[in-house]
Design a protein around this motif. Structure first.
Motif, mmCIF file in Angstrom:
data_model
loop_
_atom_site.group_PDB
_atom_site.id
_atom_site.type_symbol
_atom_site.label_atom_id
_atom_site.label_comp_id
_atom_site.label_asym_id
_atom_site.label_seq_id
_atom_site.Cartn_x
_atom_site.Cartn_y
_atom_site.Cartn_z
ATOM 1 N N ILE A 364 15.357 134.544 -11.340
ATOM 2 C CA ILE A 364 14.641 135.802 -11.064
ATOM 3 C C ILE A 364 13.156 135.522 -10.840
ATOM 4 O O ILE A 364 12.538 136.054 -9.914
ATOM 5 N N ALA A 365 12.580 134.689 -11.683
ATOM 6 C CA ALA A 365 11.139 134.406 -11.589
ATOM 7 C C ALA A 365 10.788 133.710 -10.281
ATOM 8 O O ALA A 365 9.663 133.875 -9.768
ATOM 9 N N ARG A 366 11.719 132.932 -9.732
ATOM 10 C CA ARG A 366 11.454 132.197 -8.497
ATOM 11 C C ARG A 366 11.961 132.918 -7.244
ATOM 12 O O ARG A 366 11.782 132.420 -6.127
ATOM 13 N N SER A 367 12.604 134.043 -7.421
ATOM 14 C CA SER A 367 13.133 134.774 -6.266
ATOM 15 C C SER A 367 12.001 135.462 -5.508
ATOM 16 O O SER A 367 10.854 135.527 -5.967
ATOM 17 N N LYS A 368 12.345 135.992 -4.357
ATOM 18 C CA LYS A 368 11.346 136.655 -3.523
ATOM 19 C C LYS A 368 10.731 137.842 -4.265
ATOM 20 O O LYS A 368 11.434 138.663 -4.852
ATOM 21 N N ARG A 369 9.403 137.929 -4.201
ATOM 22 C CA ARG A 369 8.717 138.997 -4.935
ATOM 23 C C ARG A 369 8.791 140.312 -4.169
ATOM 24 O O ARG A 369 8.785 140.340 -2.945
ATOM 25 N N ALA A 407 11.996 127.284 -22.649
ATOM 26 C CA ALA A 407 11.727 128.696 -22.958
ATOM 27 C C ALA A 407 10.259 129.037 -22.729
ATOM 28 O O ALA A 407 9.929 130.086 -22.157
ATOM 29 N N VAL A 408 9.371 128.152 -23.166
ATOM 30 C CA VAL A 408 7.934 128.372 -22.958
ATOM 31 C C VAL A 408 7.612 128.386 -21.468
ATOM 32 O O VAL A 408 6.835 129.217 -20.974
ATOM 33 N N SER A 409 8.240 127.467 -20.733
ATOM 34 C CA SER A 409 8.012 127.388 -19.286
ATOM 35 C C SER A 409 8.463 128.663 -18.587
ATOM 36 O O SER A 409 7.781 129.178 -17.681
ATOM 37 N N LEU A 410 9.610 129.203 -18.992
ATOM 38 C CA LEU A 410 10.097 130.449 -18.384
ATOM 39 C C LEU A 410 9.141 131.600 -18.675
ATOM 40 O O LEU A 410 8.868 132.421 -17.787
ATOM 41 N N THR A 411 8.635 131.665 -19.898
ATOM 42 C CA THR A 411 7.686 132.732 -20.245
ATOM 43 C C THR A 411 6.465 132.692 -19.341
ATOM 44 O O THR A 411 6.020 133.726 -18.815
ATOM 45 N N LYS A 412 5.936 131.509 -19.137
ATOM 46 C CA LYS A 412 4.752 131.365 -18.273
ATOM 47 C C LYS A 412 5.099 131.665 -16.819
ATOM 48 O O LYS A 412 4.313 132.277 -16.089
ATOM 49 N N ARG A 413 6.286 131.244 -16.379
ATOM 50 C CA ARG A 413 6.703 131.503 -15.007
ATOM 51 C C ARG A 413 6.856 133.004 -14.762
ATOM 52 O O ARG A 413 6.430 133.529 -13.720
ATOM 53 N N LEU A 414 7.452 133.723 -15.724
ATOM 54 C CA LEU A 414 7.588 135.174 -15.591
ATOM 55 C C LEU A 414 6.227 135.856 -15.559
ATOM 56 O O LEU A 414 6.011 136.796 -14.776
ATOM 57 N N ALA A 415 5.313 135.380 -16.402
ATOM 58 C CA ALA A 415 3.969 135.961 -16.419
ATOM 59 C C ALA A 415 3.272 135.742 -15.080
ATOM 60 O O ALA A 415 2.632 136.663 -14.532
ATOM 61 N N GLN A 416 3.412 134.539 -14.545
ATOM 62 C CA GLN A 416 2.770 134.230 -13.267
ATOM 63 C C GLN A 416 3.364 135.071 -12.133
ATOM 64 O O GLN A 416 2.630 135.637 -11.306
ATOM 65 N N THR A 417 4.687 135.173 -12.102
ATOM 66 C CA THR A 417 5.341 135.960 -11.053
ATOM 67 C C THR A 417 4.980 137.431 -11.172
ATOM 68 O O THR A 417 4.741 138.112 -10.149
ATOM 69 N N ALA A 418 4.918 137.942 -12.398
ATOM 70 C CA ALA A 418 4.542 139.347 -12.603
ATOM 71 C C ALA A 418 3.111 139.596 -12.127
ATOM 72 O O ALA A 418 2.829 140.620 -11.481
ATOM 73 N N GLN A 419 2.234 138.681 -12.444
ATOM 74 C CA GLN A 419 0.838 138.843 -12.022
ATOM 75 C C GLN A 419 0.721 138.800 -10.496
ATOM 76 O O GLN A 419 -0.021 139.600 -9.887
ATOM 77 N N GLU A 420 1.458 137.886 -9.889
ATOM 78 C CA GLU A 420 1.431 137.797 -8.423
ATOM 79 C C GLU A 420 2.041 139.049 -7.797
ATOM 80 O O GLU A 420 1.548 139.547 -6.765
ATOM 81 N N THR A 421 3.095 139.587 -8.430
ATOM 82 C CA THR A 421 3.720 140.818 -7.933
ATOM 83 C C THR A 421 2.754 141.992 -8.060
ATOM 84 O O THR A 421 2.717 142.884 -7.186
ATOM 85 N N PHE A 422 1.983 141.979 -9.136
ATOM 86 C CA PHE A 422 0.947 143.002 -9.335
ATOM 87 C C PHE A 422 -0.040 142.971 -8.174
ATOM 88 O O PHE A 422 -0.397 144.012 -7.584
#
Length: 562
Positions: A364-369, A407-422
């Protein structure tokens, strides 16, 4: 012959003292009064008495000397006889001492023989228990194994005992057979009590506020914001999950300890890993967990994907707080005192299940935003943050380092993707080029969409602030204010462009007045007002008034021209 008067006579005591002094040569020096008495007696009489007395003393002394010599002779005779007796007794003493030592040696030999016979007896008893197997009486079987180890140790230290090698070989063969049966018993006991957990049991362990609704596909009945609003109002209490009955755990622990003592750590490790890992994966499959790749995610329709993301959030919570926590508990109990196995076993049992769960999050984190994904990304980021402390606790060992880091890596990846989506959303709002024109100049769909979007964002205030802090140590509230302000400004810029599609200037002003009034009213009725502030509201109310005045002016101008 002249005799002294009665007054001048000396007493027997005085005569005895005089005689003693006379014999010792002290008559003339001592006791002058007594001397005068003796002189009055007359010398001849005194001397006669002294001589008589001296003669008597000499006889007594001679007799005493004779007796003394006789005694010395007798004692000497005794000494000689005793020496002769001692010489005669020495062989008897030697024989007696030898006999006593022989008795002592016999006693020691009998005791040693008794101990050895006792070991043989223990061997027979232990063998009988081993041959019966552990099914009838596991505790007695384990005691027999301990006895075998003790017997092996005894004969290893006493190899001088006849047939000790034969006993050792037999005991070692018996112990090997016993451990083999023990492995089978451990496998069977663990398998019998390791069953997949049914979803209903898992749901019953969740707090009421987090139990999934009865809606189809597991979707939340009130959207994503309802969970945000409800879960902070109700106490979050999880019921610990029992994966293996408590009465069975001590038996498994004892079996594991015996296998470890026998050097069968690898066999024990494989049995536990294969049994428990399979059960863990089956429990998650029953729950609905499936392995999906990035391509699988990309092909899904948004409604289906949104439902799967909502389910994934439940799965992560159930897996970490119930299944993994329960597995850690039984692993610690079974392998208590065996740290070299405890953590590796837990890591191996949970590794594949954890990888499946995290891989979906990564997909999900790496899918198209897209803007609609922002809220599910925030939901996913939020659950990872919620579970972070428990993941670090459960997977804190070196053996679990890879899962912890994933798990830590996924948390950071989700945060980065969310910020980019923002950021994408802000840009999309400003560049929205839809040709939809509102004929009567009322509120445009983009306006209502953006306002609702911002309202939803404020349900995630705390999550957004945490997200901003992932990349910037500044004031997270100021960052949220800045982002919200930019989105509002982007919306106004887009509305200005859309207003130019109207050929009638009056409709242009009416369109801007209605849309900005809708924005101001929505902000005043939401938490956005606290963030944007009263000044922002007042400024935009004046803008609404300006467009209203322009609308009046343009409209009346038409009338005047007519």
């Amino acid at each position: 012959m002249t005799y002294a008067s009665h007054a001048d006579q000396i007493s027997p005591h005085e005569f005895r003292d005089f005689t003693f002094n006379f014999l010792s040569g002290q008559t003339q020096r001592e006791n002058p009064a007594r001397k005068r008495k003796i002189e009055k007696m007359g010398v001849p009489q005194a001397m006669a008495a002294v001589e008589a007395r001296a003669s008597s003393i000499r006889d007594a002394l001679h007799k005493s000397q004779t007796i003394t010599d006789s005694m010395v002779a007798i004692l000497g005779s005794f000494d000689h006889r005793l020496s002769a007796l001692e010489t005669a007794m020495r062989p008897t003493q030697i024989r007696t001492h030898s006999i006593r030592r022989a008795h002592e040696n016999i006693d020691k030999t009998l005791k040693a023989a008794e101990v050895i016979l006792g070991q043989f007896d223990l061997t027979r008893k232990a063998e009988a228990k081993i041959l019966r197997g552990p099914h009838e009486d596991l505790e007695s079987y384990l005691e027999a194994i301990d006895q075998l180890r003790s017997i092996i140790q005894f004969f290893s230290k006493n190899k001088t005992v006849k047939s000790s090698d034969g006993v050792l070989n037999h005991a070692n063969a018996l112990l090997s057979k016993a451990i083999s049966k023990l492995e089978d018993e451990f496998r069977q006991l663990l398998t019998n009590y390791s069953k997949p957990v049914e979803p209903d049991r898992l749901f019953d362990c969740l707090p009421d506020s987090l139990r999934p609704s009865s809606d189809p596909a597991g979707q939340k009945s009130d959207g994503k914001s309802s969970e945000h609003q409800n879960k902070s109002l109700q106490p979050v209490i999880y019921t610990p999950l029992t994966l293996i009955p408590p009465r069975v755990l001590p038996l498994l622990h004892d079996l594991a300890q015996q296998m470890i003592l026998a050097g069968h750590q690898q066999q024990l490790f494989r049995i536990y890993r294969d049994t428990r890992a399979a059960v863990m994966e089956q429990s998650l499959r029953k729950l609905g967990v499936e392995r999906l790749s990035k391509d699988d995610v990309q092909k899904m329709q948004w409604e289906v994907l949104e439902a799967k993301i909502g389910n994934w959030i439940h799965y992560m919570r159930i897996a970490v707080k119930l299944l993994f926590a329960g597995e850690k508990k039984i692993c610690d109990q079974i392998f208590e005192g065996a740290d070299s196995l405890k953590n590796p076993c837990f890591a191996e049992v949970t590794a594949n299940s954890m990888a499946v769960l995290l891989s979906f999050g990564e997909a999900i984190a790496r899918s198209k935003r897209s803007p609609e994904k922002l809220f599910v990304l925030l939901d996913m980021y939020e659950i990872m943050r919620e579970l972070q402390s428990e993941i670090e606790l459960l997977f804190g060992s070196k053996a679990c380092m890879e899962m912890r880091e994933s798990a830590v890596s996924l948390t950071k990846r989700l945060a980065q993707t969310a910020q980019e989506t923002f950021g994408d959303f802000e840009e999309a709002v400003e560049k929205d080029a839809t040709k939809t024109t509102v004929l009567d100049g009322t509120v445009h769909p983009l306006t209502s969409y953006v306002i609702n979007y911002v309202k939803f964002l404020f349900d995630y205030q705390s999550t957004l602030k945490q997200l901003f802090q992932e990349f910037d140590d500044g004031d997270s509230e100021s960052q949220l204010t800045a982002v919200t302000t930019r989105i509002m400004q982007a919306l106004q810029n887009n509305l200005d462009g859309k207003s130019k599609q109207y050929k009638d200037p009056a409709l242009t002003q009416l369109f801007l007045m209605n849309n900005i009034h809708y924005i101001v009213r929505s902000v005043r009725r939401s938490e956005a007002k606290d963030l944007l502030g009263d000044d922002w509201v007042q400024i935009h109310r004046r803008i609404v008034q300006q467009h209203a005045n322009q609308y009046k002016r343009v409209s009346w101008a038409k009338v005047l021209i007519i």
